[in-house]
Design a protein around this motif. Structure first.
Motif, PDB file in Angstrom:
ATOM      1  N   SER A  22       0.833  -1.209   0.000  1.00 55.05           N
ATOM      2  CA  SER A  22       0.000   0.000   0.000  1.00 55.05           C
ATOM      3  C   SER A  22       0.859   1.247   0.000  1.00 55.05           C
ATOM      4  O   SER A  22       0.356   2.342   0.254  1.00 55.05           O
ATOM      5  CB  SER A  22      -0.886   0.040   1.244  1.00 55.05           C
ATOM      6  N   ASP A  30     -10.888   3.580  -2.066  1.00 52.40           N
ATOM      7  CA  ASP A  30     -10.103   2.887  -1.050  1.00 52.40           C
ATOM      8  C   ASP A  30      -8.760   3.580  -0.841  1.00 52.40           C
ATOM      9  O   ASP A  30      -7.715   3.065  -1.237  1.00 52.40           O
ATOM     10  CB  ASP A  30      -9.918   1.435  -1.523  1.00 52.40           C
ATOM     11  N   LEU A  45      -7.190   4.133   1.872  1.00 48.76           N
ATOM     12  CA  LEU A  45      -6.382   3.447   2.887  1.00 48.76           C
ATOM     13  C   LEU A  45      -5.366   2.486   2.273  1.00 48.76           C
ATOM     14  O   LEU A  45      -4.218   2.442   2.678  1.00 48.76           O
ATOM     15  CB  LEU A  45      -7.312   2.694   3.856  1.00 48.76           C
ATOM     16  N   HIS A  46      -5.792   1.708   1.284  1.00 50.26           N
ATOM     17  CA  HIS A  46      -4.900   0.699   0.716  1.00 50.26           C
ATOM     18  C   HIS A  46      -4.236   1.135  -0.583  1.00 50.26           C
ATOM     19  O   HIS A  46      -3.519   0.341  -1.196  1.00 50.26           O
ATOM     20  CB  HIS A  46      -5.676  -0.598   0.456  1.00 50.26           C
ATOM     21  N   MET A  94     -10.635   4.928   4.696  1.00 42.65           N
ATOM     22  CA  MET A  94      -9.848   6.172   4.701  1.00 42.65           C
ATOM     23  C   MET A  94      -8.810   6.081   5.818  1.00 42.65           C
ATOM     24  O   MET A  94      -9.094   5.567   6.902  1.00 42.65           O
ATOM     25  CB  MET A  94     -10.761   7.371   4.956  1.00 42.65           C
ATOM     26  N   PRO A  95      -7.592   6.585   5.587  1.00 46.38           N
ATOM     27  CA  PRO A  95      -6.606   6.623   6.669  1.00 46.38           C
ATOM     28  C   PRO A  95      -7.037   7.629   7.732  1.00 46.38           C
ATOM     29  O   PRO A  95      -7.950   8.421   7.485  1.00 46.38           O
ATOM     30  CB  PRO A  95      -5.323   7.103   5.965  1.00 46.38           C
ATOM     31  N   ARG A 104     -15.257  -4.630   6.127  1.00 45.52           N
ATOM     32  CA  ARG A 104     -15.145  -3.194   5.957  1.00 45.52           C
ATOM     33  C   ARG A 104     -16.214  -2.646   5.018  1.00 45.52           C
ATOM     34  O   ARG A 104     -16.555  -1.475   5.055  1.00 45.52           O
ATOM     35  CB  ARG A 104     -13.773  -2.827   5.405  1.00 45.52           C
TER      36      ARG A 104
END
Ligand code: NCD
Length: 309
Positions: free
Chosen positions: A131, A162, A164-165, A192-193, A233
């Motif tokens: 990621s 996506d 986050l990844h 989301m981060p 998720r």
């Protein structure tokens, strides 16, 4: 052998980026002629070491290398000794000993490209590490937009999905601001981060897509990376599509001439409406074409230690 690794976009400066684009421009024109080949890497050897699936990136690097006259070898885990338990480093060191000038690596582990770069004499080009980053994807995204707009300064590019990844989002988050563009992010809370991530980048973000799309010049729809997380998720693809899918109604919230991009592979009807993906507002195939030109410049920089003048 050169050692001009390309591990991330975070460490590229604007001058280097513009030099790559100027070189890519020459390749882009040449790629549209019947006599596409050039000879700047004749006699050189490139290894595509891909531990994850890939259609576009692997073939794009292969075509780019071959067009420059290099010999290109593809190695993937199935059918190689990786499937017998050989480590990444042993595999790479053995391949390097066959007089390899550059290793193009795709691997599921973040940091794997930097790991190899610290241990090989050959140049390492990161083709996606977990990621973390996917620098040539961000370069080709920026290059595609530059061909449409001329200049990225003052433009707003919104990444959706996506985050986050997504190594694509991360590489673009570092690259686009160096060219004067603003980046904004939107996606479901679970993908989301944490806010700190965006604050450190100085980037805007919202869980509300409609709000994020306001006055956008470009929308980059990202694939939902099912392989990087367990279930739980996301409830259903349909729910995702309803809340975050890019369709004509959503596009109308952006600027009237806004364009749509996607790094591929597209989950049609999930993150991107199928008719929109094929419409004149979509730059998806322009991205693919740009990828070859940009990677030709990246490979020249990696192998020759600089760009030919
Ligand atoms: C991306 C990747 O592998 O990071 N695809 C690509 O390289 N064009 C994005 C993705 O897999 O969703």
């Amino acid at each position: 052998m050169g050692s001009n690794h390309l591990l991330d976009t975070a460490s590229l400066d604007q001058k280097e980026i513009l030099a790559l684009f100027a070189r890519a421009d020459l390749h882009h024109e040449n790629n549209r002629t019947a006599e596409r080949k050039s000879a700047s890497l004749r006699g050189r050897t490139l290894i595509n070491l891909f531990f994850e699936s890939s259609t576009r990136t692997r073939s794009s690097f292969e075509i780019a290398g071959k067009r420059l006259g290099a010999d290109v070898i593809n190695v993937s885990p199935s059918g190689s000794s990786v499937s017998k338990g050989e480590t990444l480093l042993d595999t790479a060191r053995n391949l390097e000993r066959m007089a390899t000038d550059a290793v193009v690596l795709r691997h599921e582990r973040s940091g794997s490209a930097a790991f190899l770069a610290a241990r090989l004499r050959a140049s390492v080009v990161n083709a996606g590490d977990g990621s973390h980053e996917h620098p040539t994807q961000a370069l080709l995204d920026a290059y595609t937009l530059r061909r449409v707009w001329g200049d990225l300064s003052g433009r707003t590019v919104v990444f959706v999905g996506d985050i986050l990844h997504s190594r694509v989002a991360r590489s673009n988050a570092h690259l686009l601001p160096k060219l004067g563009a603003r980046v904004r992010f939107s996606g479901p809370k679970t993908l989301m981060p944490p806010p700190r991530f965006f604050e450190e980048l100085g980037a805007a973000w919202s869980y509300n897509l409609d709000e994020a799309l306001e006055s956008a010049d470009a929308i980059v729809a990202l694939r939902i990376q099912m392989e990087r997380f367990g279930g739980g998720r996301l409830s259903t693809a349909r729910e995702y599509s309803r809340s975050f899918g890019i369709n004509p109604a959503r596009l109308s919230l952006a600027k009237p001439d806004a364009v749509v991009l996607h790094p591929g592979p597209i989950n049609r009807g999930v993150e991107l409406d199928t008719a929109l993906a094929d419409s004149s507002r979509s730059l998806v195939l322009d991205q693919v074409e740009a990828g070859v030109s940009v990677r030709m410049a990246v490979l020249e920089r990696a192998v020759l230690g600089g760009l030919p003048s």
